[in-house]
Design an enzyme around this catalytic site. Structure first.
Site, PDB file in Angstrom:
ATOM      1  N   CYS A   1      20.666  26.627  47.916  1.00  0.00           N
ATOM      2  CA  CYS A   1      21.684  26.248  48.898  1.00  0.00           C
ATOM      3  C   CYS A   1      21.341  24.881  49.501  1.00  0.00           C
ATOM      4  O   CYS A   1      20.210  24.651  49.937  1.00  0.00           O
ATOM      5  CB  CYS A   1      21.750  27.305  49.988  1.00  0.00           C
TER       6      CYS A   1
ATOM      7  N   THR B   1      42.554  48.062  32.576  1.00  0.00           N
ATOM      8  CA  THR B   1      41.390  48.585  33.268  1.00  0.00           C
ATOM      9  C   THR B   1      41.115  50.005  32.789  1.00  0.00           C
ATOM     10  O   THR B   1      42.051  50.787  32.577  1.00  0.00           O
ATOM     11  CB  THR B   1      41.562  48.567  34.798  1.00  0.00           C
TER      12      THR B   1
ATOM     13  N   ILE C   1      48.633  44.369  25.624  1.00  0.00           N
ATOM     14  CA  ILE C   1      49.040  43.983  26.976  1.00  0.00           C
ATOM     15  C   ILE C   1      49.924  42.733  26.969  1.00  0.00           C
ATOM     16  O   ILE C   1      50.881  42.641  27.744  1.00  0.00           O
ATOM     17  CB  ILE C   1      47.787  43.767  27.853  1.00  0.00           C
TER      18      ILE C   1
ATOM     19  N   HIS D   1      36.493  41.948  43.296  1.00  0.00           N
ATOM     20  CA  HIS D   1      35.123  41.642  42.893  1.00  0.00           C
ATOM     21  C   HIS D   1      34.754  40.181  43.135  1.00  0.00           C
ATOM     22  O   HIS D   1      33.781  39.683  42.578  1.00  0.00           O
ATOM     23  CB  HIS D   1      34.918  42.028  41.424  1.00  0.00           C
TER      24      HIS D   1
ATOM     25  N   THR E   1      41.656  39.217  28.248  1.00  0.00           N
ATOM     26  CA  THR E   1      41.064  39.071  26.919  1.00  0.00           C
ATOM     27  C   THR E   1      41.884  38.136  26.033  1.00  0.00           C
ATOM     28  O   THR E   1      41.321  37.405  25.207  1.00  0.00           O
ATOM     29  CB  THR E   1      40.892  40.438  26.224  1.00  0.00           C
TER      30      THR E   1
ATOM     31  N   GLN F   1      40.427  43.209  39.487  1.00  0.00           N
ATOM     32  CA  GLN F   1      38.989  43.394  39.293  1.00  0.00           C
ATOM     33  C   GLN F   1      38.384  42.166  38.610  1.00  0.00           C
ATOM     34  O   GLN F   1      37.166  42.089  38.460  1.00  0.00           O
ATOM     35  CB  GLN F   1      38.741  44.649  38.444  1.00  0.00           C
TER      36      GLN F   1
ATOM     37  N   ARG G   1      33.463  46.708  29.088  1.00  0.00           N
ATOM     38  CA  ARG G   1      33.196  48.086  28.674  1.00  0.00           C
ATOM     39  C   ARG G   1      34.024  48.544  27.481  1.00  0.00           C
ATOM     40  O   ARG G   1      33.921  49.687  27.074  1.00  0.00           O
ATOM     41  CB  ARG G   1      33.436  49.046  29.858  1.00  0.00           C
TER      42      ARG G   1
ATOM     43  N   VAL H   1      37.503  38.071  38.053  1.00  0.00           N
ATOM     44  CA  VAL H   1      36.948  37.018  38.917  1.00  0.00           C
ATOM     45  C   VAL H   1      37.308  35.633  38.391  1.00  0.00           C
ATOM     46  O   VAL H   1      36.767  34.633  38.851  1.00  0.00           O
ATOM     47  CB  VAL H   1      35.411  37.157  39.038  1.00  0.00           C
ATOM     48  N   ASP H   2      38.264  35.588  37.434  1.00  0.00           N
ATOM     49  CA  ASP H   2      38.532  34.333  36.722  1.00  0.00           C
ATOM     50  C   ASP H   2      39.588  33.443  37.365  1.00  0.00           C
ATOM     51  O   ASP H   2      39.757  32.289  36.981  1.00  0.00           O
ATOM     52  CB  ASP H   2      38.923  34.616  35.269  1.00  0.00           C
TER      53      ASP H   2
END
Length: 255
Positions: A142, A183, A226, A109, A14, A89, A22, A91-92
């Site tokens: 594709c 998380t 964090i 993920h 973040t 978790q 969430r 995906v970046d």
């Protein structure tokens, strides 16, 4: 040497400008309809959902995001000589951009930086697919077989890759310290890794703004931001392991 396993969630990114899902201001709370854009059955059945999904990908904050202090702290811990494995978790790809070797990052993920064909499973760069969207193709297919393309992430309704999950469980069972950071520990099976680690003798440390279901198992819970709390924690763990700069072990120990 002490193996430190780090389970990282959306809260780690973040500070890089990538919203969580969430939390109090999370994407799913603000716009529950947005969840359909990353739900496999909706995506596969509805071309309009796919077109909206591609526009969402184009607008993603991840493309301009840079690693923040938390990502850099994890990479610095690894460089100090402390054995580190990250189970993310997210995906970046920001852990890797911060300098953590890709082989030490398990992406539970998947990754938003690639696309995969749902028919032939060919993979290619997300940037190439987005360039096709920019050029006017609203739902690029594709280029190998013409099948439906999706982000190489695990959508709602899809199972995690069993090989990746198996590796994550092995890390949880083998670590001495398990840090769950950013998380909610509410999404299974990822959240269960914290309990598995404790069951196998690891110290559990939870760094998250909100309480989690695993707090009562934790040796330590940290509610501080964090970006400052994780670097301080990881410096302390490195000092305990004797791998912090200035200690006798220096950085000679590998992992």
């Amino acid at each position: 040497m002490t193996l430190v396993a780090i389970l990282s969630g959306a809260g780690v990114s973040t500070d890089s400008g990538i919203p969580d899902y969430r939390g109090p201001n999370g994407l799913w709370r603000k716009d529950p309809e947005a969840e359909k854009l990353v739900t496999y059955d909706f995506y596969m059945a509805d071309p309009d959902i796919r077109r909206r999904s591609w526009q969402m990908r184009r607008a993603s904050a991840a493309w301009n995001a840079e690693p923040n202090a938390a990502h850099r702290a994890v990479a610095e811990l690894e460089r100090s000589g402390t054995p580190v494995r990250v189970i993310t978790q997210n995906v970046d790809g920001l852990h890797q951009l911060a300098g953590l070797p890709a082989r030490k990052v398990l992406e539970l993920h998947g990754t938003a930086r690639e696309v995969v064909c749902t028919r032939c499973h060919a993979r290619s760069a997300m940037a190439d697919a987005l360039a096709r969207v920019e050029a006017g193709d609203p739902d690029p297919s594709c280029e190998v077989c013409g099948g439906i393309l999706k982000s190489a992430t695990v959508m709602f309704g899809e199972r995690l890759d069993p090989m990746v999950l198996g590796q994550a469980m092995a890390i949880a069972k083998g670590c001495e310290v398990f840090v769950a950071v950013g998380t909610t520990l509410q999404v299974q099976p990822a959240a269960s890794l914290a309990g598995i680690a404790v069951d196998h003798g690891a110290r559990l440390i939870v760094v998250n703004a909100e309480p989690t279901p695993y707090d009562e198992l934790a040796e330590e819970t940290v509610r501080e931001p964090i970006g400052t709390a994780l670097p301080a924690l990881l410096r302390r763990l490195a000092a305990e392991a004797g791998t912090a700069p200035g200690t006798d072990s220096g950085t000679a120990q590998g992992s």
